[in-house]
Design a protein around this motif. Structure first.
Motif, PDB file in Angstrom:
ATOM      1  N   GLN A 193       0.825  -1.200   0.000  1.00 44.67           N
ATOM      2  CA  GLN A 193       0.000   0.000   0.000  1.00 44.67           C
ATOM      3  C   GLN A 193       0.870   1.265   0.000  1.00 44.67           C
ATOM      4  N   GLN A 194       1.887   1.270   0.853  1.00 46.58           N
ATOM      5  CA  GLN A 194       2.762   2.437   0.942  1.00 46.58           C
ATOM      6  C   GLN A 194       3.600   2.607  -0.319  1.00 46.58           C
ATOM      7  N   GLY A 195       4.055   1.483  -0.888  1.00 44.36           N
ATOM      8  CA  GLY A 195       4.821   1.562  -2.122  1.00 44.36           C
ATOM      9  C   GLY A 195       4.023   2.185  -3.249  1.00 44.36           C
ATOM     10  N   ALA A 196       2.759   1.800  -3.357  1.00 46.92           N
ATOM     11  CA  ALA A 196       1.891   2.365  -4.395  1.00 46.92           C
ATOM     12  C   ALA A 196       1.585   3.836  -4.117  1.00 46.92           C
ATOM     13  N   ARG A 197       1.552   4.200  -2.846  1.00 47.21           N
ATOM     14  CA  ARG A 197       1.236   5.601  -2.480  1.00 47.21           C
ATOM     15  C   ARG A 197       2.382   6.548  -2.820  1.00 47.21           C
ATOM     16  N   VAL A 198       3.617   6.120  -2.538  1.00 50.20           N
ATOM     17  CA  VAL A 198       4.750   7.026  -2.718  1.00 50.20           C
ATOM     18  C   VAL A 198       5.457   6.852  -4.060  1.00 50.20           C
ATOM     19  N   GLY A 199       5.210   5.731  -4.730  1.00 50.74           N
ATOM     20  CA  GLY A 199       5.937   5.477  -5.968  1.00 50.74           C
ATOM     21  C   GLY A 199       5.131   4.658  -6.947  1.00 50.74           C
ATOM     22  N   ARG A 200       5.739   3.608  -7.491  1.00 51.51           N
ATOM     23  CA  ARG A 200       5.110   2.833  -8.562  1.00 51.51           C
ATOM     24  C   ARG A 200       5.125   1.344  -8.263  1.00 51.51           C
ATOM     25  N   ILE A 201       3.945   0.755  -8.255  1.00 54.32           N
ATOM     26  CA  ILE A 201       3.774  -0.693  -8.244  1.00 54.32           C
ATOM     27  C   ILE A 201       2.715  -1.008  -9.285  1.00 54.32           C
ATOM     28  N   ASP A 202       3.071  -1.766 -10.299  1.00 54.46           N
ATOM     29  CA  ASP A 202       2.146  -2.044 -11.401  1.00 54.46           C
ATOM     30  C   ASP A 202       1.234  -3.223 -11.099  1.00 54.46           C
ATOM     31  N   ALA A 203       1.785  -4.266 -10.482  1.00 53.63           N
ATOM     32  CA  ALA A 203       0.975  -5.443 -10.143  1.00 53.63           C
ATOM     33  C   ALA A 203       1.628  -6.168  -8.984  1.00 53.63           C
ATOM     34  N   PHE A 204       0.810  -6.864  -8.192  1.00 53.18           N
ATOM     35  CA  PHE A 204       1.341  -7.733  -7.151  1.00 53.18           C
ATOM     36  C   PHE A 204       0.587  -9.053  -7.201  1.00 53.18           C
ATOM     37  N   VAL A 205       1.345 -10.146  -7.024  1.00 50.09           N
ATOM     38  CA  VAL A 205       0.823 -11.496  -7.246  1.00 50.09           C
ATOM     39  C   VAL A 205       0.893 -12.286  -5.950  1.00 50.09           C
ATOM     40  N   GLN A 206      -0.192 -12.995  -5.623  1.00 51.93           N
ATOM     41  CA  GLN A 206      -0.240 -13.795  -4.405  1.00 51.93           C
ATOM     42  C   GLN A 206      -0.899 -15.149  -4.648  1.00 51.93           C
ATOM     43  N   SER A 207      -0.437 -16.122  -3.877  1.00 47.08           N
ATOM     44  CA  SER A 207      -0.917 -17.494  -3.990  1.00 47.08           C
ATOM     45  C   SER A 207      -2.267 -17.653  -3.275  1.00 47.08           C
ATOM     46  N   LEU A 208      -3.122 -18.501  -3.826  1.00 48.46           N
ATOM     47  CA  LEU A 208      -4.391 -18.808  -3.152  1.00 48.46           C
ATOM     48  C   LEU A 208      -4.184 -19.795  -2.012  1.00 48.46           C
ATOM     49  N   ASP A 209      -3.434 -20.882  -2.267  1.00 52.78           N
ATOM     50  CA  ASP A 209      -3.328 -21.921  -1.240  1.00 52.78           C
ATOM     51  C   ASP A 209      -2.600 -21.425   0.001  1.00 52.78           C
ATOM     52  N   LYS A 210      -1.559 -20.614  -0.163  1.00 49.34           N
ATOM     53  CA  LYS A 210      -0.762 -20.169   0.984  1.00 49.34           C
ATOM     54  C   LYS A 210      -1.490 -19.144   1.848  1.00 49.34           C
ATOM     55  N   ASN A 211      -2.399 -18.409   1.245  1.00 49.02           N
ATOM     56  CA  ASN A 211      -3.086 -17.347   1.980  1.00 49.02           C
ATOM     57  C   ASN A 211      -4.506 -17.691   2.416  1.00 49.02           C
ATOM     58  N   MET A 264      -5.874 -21.193   2.376  1.00 47.63           N
ATOM     59  CA  MET A 264      -6.100 -22.588   2.757  1.00 47.63           C
ATOM     60  C   MET A 264      -7.032 -23.312   1.789  1.00 47.63           C
ATOM     61  N   VAL A 265      -6.702 -23.229   0.510  1.00 45.01           N
ATOM     62  CA  VAL A 265      -7.408 -23.955  -0.546  1.00 45.01           C
ATOM     63  C   VAL A 265      -6.376 -24.807  -1.292  1.00 45.01           C
ATOM     64  N   PRO A 266      -6.805 -25.744  -2.141  1.00 47.35           N
ATOM     65  CA  PRO A 266      -5.832 -26.554  -2.882  1.00 47.35           C
ATOM     66  C   PRO A 266      -4.913 -25.715  -3.768  1.00 47.35           C
ATOM     67  N   VAL A 267      -3.722 -26.233  -4.018  1.00 47.97           N
ATOM     68  CA  VAL A 267      -2.747 -25.560  -4.872  1.00 47.97           C
ATOM     69  C   VAL A 267      -3.291 -25.438  -6.295  1.00 47.97           C
ATOM     70  N   GLY A 268      -2.962 -24.343  -6.957  1.00 46.53           N
ATOM     71  CA  GLY A 268      -3.334 -24.233  -8.366  1.00 46.53           C
ATOM     72  C   GLY A 268      -3.877 -22.893  -8.784  1.00 46.53           C
ATOM     73  N   GLY A 269      -3.938 -21.926  -7.877  1.00 52.95           N
ATOM     74  CA  GLY A 269      -4.481 -20.628  -8.236  1.00 52.95           C
ATOM     75  C   GLY A 269      -3.685 -19.488  -7.638  1.00 52.95           C
ATOM     76  N   ALA A 270      -3.846 -18.306  -8.227  1.00 53.47           N
ATOM     77  CA  ALA A 270      -3.190 -17.102  -7.717  1.00 53.47           C
ATOM     78  C   ALA A 270      -4.094 -15.903  -7.987  1.00 53.47           C
TER      79      ALA A 270
END
Length: 485
Positions: A267-285, A287-293
């Motif tokens: 959030q702070q990075g996007a506020r003060v500068g540039r972040i185009d995209a951020f990617v996160q895992s479904l299973d790790k965050n 608690m669902v089966p592996v295979g999505g983001a």
């Protein structure tokens, strides 16, 4: 049932009973109505019966479930196994169309609704988790590495002359291979040691940009969630640098959604500068089966551009899994998991510190890493050169999963690039160590049992340290290591 059917029911069963049943059904329908109207994760979780009612309502809107459907095409949602059909709630058509993963399918109104609602609910959760200004996101049926590749391929159309991706080193193969697979040349920037922590070398990043020329750099590829003693990159400073040099910025936030600290950095990075995209895992965050983001960003048009880069239709399974999970948990339930994770992080740190002290080791001081911890293994290394790697094997055979044992001076070649000190995020980290993480869903019992088994393994290795460790000195997995007398 509609009103006409309910009226007919009253001729068969007492009208008062039917009215009571109708009121109960309206309770389920009201929850569905709120979801359709607001597109947000419900505050309170739904019952399984409400979730199943909703999914069945969606399924009957897909052409493969039409009572009079006559399909003569090559993709008609036919499924040979009833078990497979039930596993997917008869939502067989997947999501998207051949040109866009976010497009609506004429033959699958229900699956298209599922796709749109899932993306909307997930966007709400990202905001709740700390990235308030995120503009758009979509669920993609690929894990984090391939999702990063999709982002890089999208940037290629914007920066056709760029060849390089600047990457502060993190020893994790999939994020490295994501750049290779996309056809770019990773420029590895070594981290700097500050106390026990490995942190972003901002001066080295800037030197690389100026050396290569900003126009030749596709993007900067930074990281939030990571194994200690590496800590999240200095996102605010990197985002400011990217804005200054007009270089895109992609963030690997693999399991960072569960950490308010990681989400705050984005959030702070996007506020003060540039972040185009951020990617996160479904299973790790979640608690669902592996295979999505989840691919998310602050510019809706760029996120849509990424979704249109995905070739062909896609599996709806990850979208279905995350939607069911979030509807069942509700925002309140998910926030409870996040709160418990943070509490157990403190508990894990204290238990690991105590255990380390008892064995003449220490908990490495990594306050900037909110998920992962590390304990030194200096004494173990001194007792026998094989002892450190032996510890990893012993823990695994005792069903301690997730603990990582990192020896010194390991070399690993990944896609033609050789990393010295691989797995330690550094060419020469000062000591071997063991990692443990407090990730979402962990319990106090997990920590307690892990500490008990780790303690027994360390005692066994110390006992054998005076002689060379052989496989015969390691008790079988189903046998407790005896305590020292």
């Amino acid at each position: 049932m509609n009103i006409e059917n309910l009226t007919l029911c009253e001729k068969i069963v007492s009208p008062s009973y039917i009215r009571q049943g109708s009121q109960a059904r309206r309770g389920h329908e009201q929850l569905i109505r709120l979801l359709l109207d607001q597109g947000k994760c419900p505050e309170e979780g739904w019952s399984e019966s409400t979730v199943e009612l909703f999914l069945n309502e969606l399924a009957v809107m897909d052409s493969n479930n039409f009572l009079g459907n006559c399909g003569v095409g090559e993709r008609e949602g036919r499924v040979a196994s009833r078990l497979v059909a039930n596993r997917h709630y008869r939502l067989i058509h997947g999501i998207g169309r051949s040109g866009d993963i976010a497009a609506v399918q004429p033959k699958a109104a229900g699956s298209s609704l599922l796709n749109k609602l899932t993306n909307s609910v997930v966007l709400d959760i990202l905001k709740i988790s700390g990235v308030r200004s995120v503009a758009s996101c979509f669920v993609v049926p690929m894990a984090t590495g391939m999702s990063l590749t999709l982002c890089f391929l999208t940037l290629r159309h914007r920066r056709p002359k760029a060849r390089f991706i600047i990457w502060p080193r993190i020893d994790q193969k999939s994020c490295f291979k994501s750049m290779i697979t996309a056809g770019f040349e990773p420029v590895v920037v070594e981290n700097v040691l500050e106390g026990d922590e490995l942190r972003t070398d901002l001066e080295a990043v800037q030197r690389k940009i100026e050396e290569l020329g900003a126009e030749n750099v596709l993007c900067l590829h930074s990281t939030t969630s990571c194994f200690a003693p590496r800590v999240p990159d200095r996102l605010e400073e990197l985002a400011t640098m990217c804005a200054k040099y007009d270089i895109p910025h992609i963030v690997n936030n693999a399991y960072g959604v569960q950490s308010s600290k990681c989400m705050h950095l984005i959030q702070q990075g996007a506020r003060v500068g540039r972040i185009d995209a951020f990617v996160q895992s479904l299973d790790k965050n979640f608690m669902v089966p592996v295979g999505g983001a989840i691919i998310a960003g602050f510019d809706e048009s760029f996120v849509q551009e990424i979704s249109k880069m995905y070739p062909g239709r896609a599996s709806a399974s990850p979208s279905l899994d995350i939607l069911i999970t979030l509807l069942t948990l509700g925002a309140k339930g998910y926030k409870k998991y996040l709160s418990e994770r943070k509490e157990i992080y403190s508990f894990l740190a204290e238990e690991l510190r105590s255990l380390a002290s008892a064995h003449g080791e220490r908990l490495l001081h990594t306050p900037h890493n909110p998920i992962s911890l590390a304990m030194s293994l200096d004494g173990l290394q001194a007792s026998c050169s094989q002892a450190v790697t032996q510890l990893g094997s012993m823990l695994f055979t005792r069903q301690v999963s997730g603990a990582r044992v990192i020896p010194l001076c390991k070399e690993q070649t990944v896609s033609g690039y050789t990393f010295r000190g691989f797995m330690s995020h550094s060419e020469s980290y000062p000591c071997p160590y063991l990692n443990a993480a407090s990730a979402v869903g962990i319990t106090r019992d997990d920590v307690t049992l892990c500490m008990k088994r780790l303690d027994k393994c360390l005692k066994a290795l110390k006992k054998d340290g005076k002689t060379a460790i052989t496989s015969s000195s390691v008790p079988p997995a189903d046998q407790d290591v005896p305590d020292e007398e």
